[in-house]
Design an enzyme around this catalytic site. Structure first.
Site, mmCIF file in Angstrom:
data_model
loop_
_atom_site.group_PDB
_atom_site.id
_atom_site.type_symbol
_atom_site.label_atom_id
_atom_site.label_comp_id
_atom_site.label_asym_id
_atom_site.label_seq_id
_atom_site.Cartn_x
_atom_site.Cartn_y
_atom_site.Cartn_z
ATOM 1 N N LYS A 22 0.831 -1.212 0.000
ATOM 2 C CA LYS A 22 0.000 0.000 0.000
ATOM 3 C C LYS A 22 0.869 1.268 0.000
ATOM 4 C CE LYS A 22 -1.593 1.744 3.993
ATOM 5 N NZ LYS A 22 -1.556 3.158 4.357
ATOM 6 N N ASN A 23 1.820 1.338 0.931
ATOM 7 C CA ASN A 23 2.536 2.600 1.097
ATOM 8 C C ASN A 23 3.531 2.876 -0.035
ATOM 9 O OD1 ASN A 23 0.993 3.158 3.278
ATOM 10 N ND2 ASN A 23 2.522 2.593 4.810
ATOM 11 N N CYS A 117 -6.589 13.367 11.831
ATOM 12 C CA CYS A 117 -6.483 11.915 11.799
ATOM 13 C C CYS A 117 -6.367 11.339 13.190
ATOM 14 C CB CYS A 117 -5.307 11.496 10.945
ATOM 15 S SG CYS A 117 -3.789 11.542 11.843
ATOM 16 N N ARG A 122 -0.417 15.251 12.800
ATOM 17 C CA ARG A 122 0.331 14.809 11.612
ATOM 18 C C ARG A 122 0.699 16.032 10.780
ATOM 19 N NH1 ARG A 122 -2.042 9.099 9.380
ATOM 20 N NH2 ARG A 122 -0.052 9.095 8.293
ATOM 21 N N GLN A 126 7.634 19.478 7.263
ATOM 22 C CA GLN A 126 8.849 18.980 6.592
ATOM 23 C C GLN A 126 8.631 18.858 5.079
ATOM 24 O OE1 GLN A 126 11.838 18.624 8.415
ATOM 25 N NE2 GLN A 126 10.459 19.667 9.846
ATOM 26 N N ASP A 305 3.569 0.470 12.238
ATOM 27 C CA ASP A 305 2.379 -0.106 11.597
ATOM 28 C C ASP A 305 2.158 -1.564 11.990
ATOM 29 O OD1 ASP A 305 2.117 2.347 10.443
ATOM 30 O OD2 ASP A 305 2.874 1.757 8.473
ATOM 31 N N ARG A 397 -9.046 -0.098 3.574
ATOM 32 C CA ARG A 397 -8.147 0.902 2.993
ATOM 33 C C ARG A 397 -6.789 0.301 2.664
ATOM 34 N NH1 ARG A 397 -10.003 5.754 6.693
ATOM 35 N NH2 ARG A 397 -11.139 6.778 5.044
HETATM 36 N N1 EPU Z 1 6.349 14.542 10.924
HETATM 37 C C1 EPU Z 1 6.570 15.867 11.180
HETATM 38 N N2 EPU Z 1 6.478 16.758 10.136
HETATM 39 C C2 EPU Z 1 6.204 16.377 8.861
HETATM 40 C C3 EPU Z 1 5.973 15.009 8.610
HETATM 41 C C4 EPU Z 1 6.057 14.097 9.664
HETATM 42 O O1 EPU Z 1 6.834 16.245 12.310
HETATM 43 O O2 EPU Z 1 6.147 17.241 7.971
HETATM 44 C C5 EPU Z 1 6.450 13.555 12.040
HETATM 45 C C6 EPU Z 1 5.113 12.865 12.301
HETATM 46 O O3 EPU Z 1 4.312 13.608 13.168
HETATM 47 C C7 EPU Z 1 5.545 11.531 12.883
HETATM 48 C C8 EPU Z 1 6.887 11.258 12.198
HETATM 49 O O4 EPU Z 1 7.317 12.501 11.644
HETATM 50 O O5 EPU Z 1 5.759 11.628 14.254
HETATM 51 C C9 EPU Z 1 6.834 10.222 11.091
HETATM 52 O O6 EPU Z 1 5.831 10.589 10.131
HETATM 53 P P1 EPU Z 1 5.945 10.149 8.591
HETATM 54 O O7 EPU Z 1 5.984 11.375 7.769
HETATM 55 O O8 EPU Z 1 7.065 9.174 8.461
HETATM 56 O O9 EPU Z 1 4.569 9.416 8.364
HETATM 57 P P2 EPU Z 1 3.668 9.463 7.077
HETATM 58 O O10 EPU Z 1 4.514 9.586 5.865
HETATM 59 O O11 EPU Z 1 2.557 10.430 7.261
HETATM 60 C C10 EPU Z 1 3.787 6.905 6.593
HETATM 61 C C11 EPU Z 1 2.793 5.798 6.417
HETATM 62 C C12 EPU Z 1 2.193 5.439 7.763
HETATM 63 C C13 EPU Z 1 3.330 5.046 8.722
HETATM 64 C C14 EPU Z 1 4.367 6.157 8.808
HETATM 65 C C15 EPU Z 1 5.585 5.783 9.641
HETATM 66 C C16 EPU Z 1 1.991 6.184 4.195
HETATM 67 C C17 EPU Z 1 0.878 6.581 3.312
HETATM 68 N N3 EPU Z 1 1.754 6.226 5.505
HETATM 69 O O12 EPU Z 1 3.040 8.002 7.111
HETATM 70 O O13 EPU Z 1 1.375 4.311 7.522
HETATM 71 O O14 EPU Z 1 2.799 4.808 10.009
HETATM 72 O O15 EPU Z 1 4.833 6.497 7.474
HETATM 73 O O16 EPU Z 1 6.193 4.651 9.103
HETATM 74 O O17 EPU Z 1 3.058 5.794 3.720
HETATM 75 C C18 EPU Z 1 -0.309 2.779 7.942
HETATM 76 O O18 EPU Z 1 0.000 2.228 6.865
HETATM 77 O O19 EPU Z 1 -1.098 2.260 8.784
HETATM 78 C C19 EPU Z 1 0.251 4.093 8.249
HETATM 79 C C20 EPU Z 1 -0.265 4.917 9.151
#
Ligand code: EPU
Length: 434
Positions: A22-23, A117, A122, A126, A305, A397
């Site tokens: 998925k990701n 969410c 979230r 960055q 996850d 999803r």
């Molecule tokens: N963060 C920031 N600022 C940003 C972005 C992230 O502070 O601009 C922080 C977040 O708050 C969090 C950490 O960085 O504490 C990690 O967030 P990340 O950006 O890595 O998460 P994401 O890209 O929003 C993806 C997966 C998630 C998975 C996380 C961590 C996708 C679509 N989603 O989310 O997947 O938990 O990486 O590995 O790729 C799931 O599949 O159930 C799921 C939630």
């Protein structure tokens, strides 16, 4: 409203094939926009997050053809809209990848802010840091993010936190930018490498994906390609835990064992047997399950996850286990539901204490997010009696035909439709995002 009804207590046995990740898919589908020719994407999982990504591409004007066998042909050359509206973007957190892809191709993008969410705060600071480093201006107004650049120029991007989404978005925006981009403190997840491999297959110049420094030399043209999405690490991990929880014996096919290392190591500590082959693993249990401690961390650490699934397994183990969640502040919301099934779990901030009781009892429960839903399925499979899981749209999803795959392994699980007006949680699904 659909529900899963599970009659627990059956061992899972046989063989199961894992779907595409998925990701990775939710980043690769928007990345096709960057191509100057049609692309064929194979091994795309059949899940609702993919359906939403496809719908967004079509709404933008892309010519999308489903070719059967989890394969799509996408011709982005007819795209003439650069906007992902609120109604679509709110349904999927990963709609933010359209920001990077549209900006990288057209120097402009307009995408609705992803909804609130259930995993806690979230932020996207960055992502914006990366876009501005490459020369874009952004404007946030009325829930929309507008990005605009005269031209994109390579630059150094240092992330303050390790973030999957912002690393992928920086890559998408940088592949066609002029000159060299260096992304430091990059995320290293398998889906980062998969996106880099896809972009490289189209002619991008990327080195270092999978390490914490990624270097990208911008290219002017990206050609079409045929690319197969990697197997889903988390779906594989979820099945590994489900097999362990039912003391079963299953060959899990279409996996990359290296991607499962942190999960494999923890499961072995708990007493689960795992045998690795080239692209499959056998998982079985023939002894007691014992306590362990788990701390979630970015790859190659233990994935957040998989946190709720392994916690569920630890309620069935002997002894006291400690789980520390280091990524998402609200990832223990499933605990209340597991307690209804007899689990003894105490949560204090980012730490959960699990007193293993060796058993769970069926109960009516509700999935509050995707991985929480997976955990409840595992609990239901291992529990005595009947478990009824509501709000399974969260599960759909991210899991491709979960109930069908489990049934083929001997589980007693069925999906029933309760004719009812849309559930309140479904209506509020904009607030969920994965
Ligand atoms: N963060 C920031 N600022 C940003 C972005 C992230 O502070 O601009 C922080 C977040 O708050 C969090 C950490 O960085 O504490 C990690 O967030 P990340 O950006 O890595 O998460 P994401 O890209 O929003 C993806 C997966 C998630 C998975 C996380 C961590 C996708 C679509 N989603 O989310 O997947 O938990 O990486 O590995 O790729 C799931 O599949 O159930 C799921 C939630």
């Amino acid at each position: 409203m659909d529900k899963f009804i599970i009659k627990g207590g059956r061992r899972l046995t046989g063989e199961v094939t894992i779907s595409g990740a998925k990701n990775a898919a939710v980043a690769i589908l928007p990345a096709v926009i960057l191509s100057d020719e049609p692309c064929i994407i194979e091994n795309v999982p059949s899940i609702s997050d993919v359906n939403i990504s496809i719908r967004i591409l079509k709404e933008m004007g892309a010519d999308v053809e489903f070719m059967g066998n989890n394969t799509y042909r996408i011709d982005p050359s007819s795209i003439d809209r650069y906007c992902v509206p609120y109604e679509t973007a709110r349904k999927m957190r990963a709609s933010y990848y359209f920001l990077g892809a549209l900006l990288g191709k057209f120097n402009k993008a307009r995408v609705s802010m992803p909804g609130g969410c259930p995993l806690g705060d979230r932020p996207i600071d960055q992502h914006l840091k990366a876009f501005t480093a490459l020369g874009a201006d952004y404007n946030l107004s009325q829930g929309m993010i507008d990005l605009k650049a005269d031209s994109l120029k390579g630059n150094q991007i240092f992330f303050d936190v390790v973030t999957v989404g912002a690393t992928m978005n920086a890559m998408l925006a940088a592949v066609k930018a002029e000159g060299l981009t260096i992304i430091e403190n990059a995320a290293k997840e398998p889906h980062i490498v998969d996106l880099a491999n896809f972009l490289s297959a189209m002619g991008a110049n990327i080195i270092g994906a999978g390490t914490d420094v990624i270097k990208i030399k911008g290219v002017k043209y990206l050609h079409g390609t045929t690319y197969s999405v990697i197997p889903d690490q988390i779906e594989a991990g979820t099945f590994m835990v489900a097999v362990a929880a039912t003391k079963g014996d299953v060959l899990i096919k279409n996996v990359i064992p290296k991607h499962l290392e942190s999960i494999t190591k923890k499961l072995e500590k708990i007493g689960v047997n795992i045998q690795q082959f080239d692209d499959s693993i056998r998982v079985w249990v023939d002894g007691p399950l014992v306590k362990t401690n788990v701390k979630t961390a970015p790859h190659p650490g233990f994935p957040t996850d998989m946190q709720s699934q392994i916690a569920t397994l630890l309620t069935l183990a002997e002894g006291t286990s400690i789980i520390t969640e280091n990524i998402w502040e609200q990832r223990f919301r499933y605990v209340d539901e597991l307690r209804r099934m007899g689990a003894d779990i105490t949560v204090n901030g980012k730490v959960a204490l699990i007193e293993g009781k060796g058993k769970l009892m069926g109960a009516p429960v509700k999935a509050c997010d995707l991985r929480a839903g997976a955990a409840l399925i595992i609990a239901g499979l291992a529990a005595s009696g009947v478990t009824e899981i509501e709000d399974i749209f969260h599960i759909e999803r991210g899991y491709d035909c979960m109930e069908g795959k489990l049934r083929a392994l001997g589980a007693d699980i069925e999906k029933i439709s309760v004719p009812e007006t849309q559930s309140k949680s479904e209506k509020e699904s904009s607030k969920e995002a994965v």
